[in-house]
Design an enzyme around this catalytic site. Structure first.
Site, mmCIF file in Angstrom:
data_model
loop_
_atom_site.group_PDB
_atom_site.id
_atom_site.type_symbol
_atom_site.label_atom_id
_atom_site.label_comp_id
_atom_site.label_asym_id
_atom_site.label_seq_id
_atom_site.Cartn_x
_atom_site.Cartn_y
_atom_site.Cartn_z
ATOM 1 N N PHE A 14 1.716 -13.615 -0.140
ATOM 2 C CA PHE A 14 1.936 -11.854 0.408
ATOM 3 C C PHE A 14 2.150 -11.043 -0.429
ATOM 4 C CE2 PHE A 14 4.843 -9.521 2.708
ATOM 5 C CZ PHE A 14 4.573 -10.222 4.485
ATOM 6 N N GLY A 15 0.925 -9.946 0.590
ATOM 7 C CA GLY A 15 1.094 -8.480 0.103
ATOM 8 C C GLY A 15 2.147 -7.872 1.097
ATOM 9 N N TYR A 16 2.977 -6.752 0.546
ATOM 10 C CA TYR A 16 3.570 -6.016 1.620
ATOM 11 C C TYR A 16 3.249 -4.868 1.307
ATOM 12 C CZ TYR A 16 6.469 -6.499 -2.618
ATOM 13 O OH TYR A 16 7.335 -6.454 -3.880
ATOM 14 N N GLY A 17 2.452 -4.439 -0.107
ATOM 15 C CA GLY A 17 2.604 -3.322 -0.812
ATOM 16 C C GLY A 17 0.645 -2.370 -1.060
ATOM 17 N N SER A 18 0.898 -2.537 -2.101
ATOM 18 C CA SER A 18 -0.260 -1.652 -2.284
ATOM 19 C C SER A 18 -2.132 -3.437 -1.579
ATOM 20 C CB SER A 18 -0.837 -1.247 -4.182
ATOM 21 O OG SER A 18 -0.244 -2.645 -4.613
ATOM 22 N N GLU A 89 0.663 -5.546 -12.058
ATOM 23 C CA GLU A 89 1.832 -6.045 -12.081
ATOM 24 C C GLU A 89 3.319 -5.634 -12.922
ATOM 25 O OE1 GLU A 89 1.224 -3.515 -9.104
ATOM 26 O OE2 GLU A 89 -0.499 -4.938 -8.399
HETATM 27 C C1 BEZ Z 1 2.543 -5.837 -2.823
HETATM 28 O O1 BEZ Z 1 2.777 -7.443 -1.959
HETATM 29 O O2 BEZ Z 1 1.583 -5.500 -2.244
HETATM 30 C C2 BEZ Z 1 3.040 -5.847 -4.019
HETATM 31 C C3 BEZ Z 1 3.859 -6.114 -4.419
HETATM 32 C C4 BEZ Z 1 4.165 -6.005 -6.429
HETATM 33 C C5 BEZ Z 1 3.426 -4.878 -6.881
HETATM 34 C C6 BEZ Z 1 2.170 -4.404 -6.562
HETATM 35 C C7 BEZ Z 1 1.759 -5.767 -5.113
#
Ligand code: BEZ
Length: 184
Positions: A14-18, A89
């Protein structure tokens, strides 16, 4: 916990950032998804990507909050991709097992990267205006912190998703820049 899915041929991340706006790794499938009882917050310091030791930037992490929903993008990936991501990361993130829900209501168990308040790079809460000010003045090896913020806000908008915290920080950033268009 970190290796929970190592013997699986593929795993949902699951991605929530970059990861929403810049995957940069191979994936088998990608689907908009959400997780419950978590909020996205710009509370993690970035000393090696979007800032420096002298002027750390801010990137997102997840904060446990009952009843809240965090929207993002799920990637079905092979476990070897984690080797690349764990490297990319580092800076305090750990992998946590998580249940995610897809747009059709189906669910899957997978993993998410999270930086808890125990990691040394954790900065914690600040007002959206102060966060915007810090982001406006931070740049690191991966680029300007404001590109990260605006990239995330744009990606959420194109998914049709709302996130008051992210959009409020973006609004303050634009205000600080005198409404000049940010570089993305
Ligand atoms: C993400 O979910 O996008 C993410 C989370 C932590 C580090 C890098 C990306």
């Amino acid at each position: 916990m970190m290796n929970k899915f190592d013997d699986h041929p593929s795993v949902w991340l699951f991605g929530y950032g970059s990861l929403i706006f810049k995957a940069g790794f191979p994936f088998v499938d990608r689907r908009p998804a959400s997780i419950v009882n978590w909020s996205r917050r710009f509370w993690q310091g970035s000393y090696d990507h979007r800032g420096t030791e002298a002027a750390p930037g801010r990137v997102v992490t997840l904060i446990a909050q009952a009843g809240e929903i965090c929207e993002g993008m799920a990637y079905l990936i092979t476990p070897d991709v984690f080797e690349h991501l764990d490297q990319r990361e580092k800076n305090g993130y750990l992998r946590l097992p998580i249940e995610m829900t897809f747009e059709d209501g189906s669910v899957a168990e997978g993993l998410v990267y999270i930086a808890t308040e125990e990691n040394p790079a954790f900065l914690g809460p600040a007002t959206e205006r102060d966060i915007a000010r810090q982001i406006a003045g931070s740049v690191g090896p991966s680029g300007h912190n404001k590109e990260y913020l605006v990239g995330l806000a744009e990606a959420l908008r194109s998914l049709g998703r709302d996130d008051r915290h992210v959009f409020e920080i973006e609004r303050h950033l634009l205000e600080l820049q005198g409404d000049e268009l940010p570089i993305v």
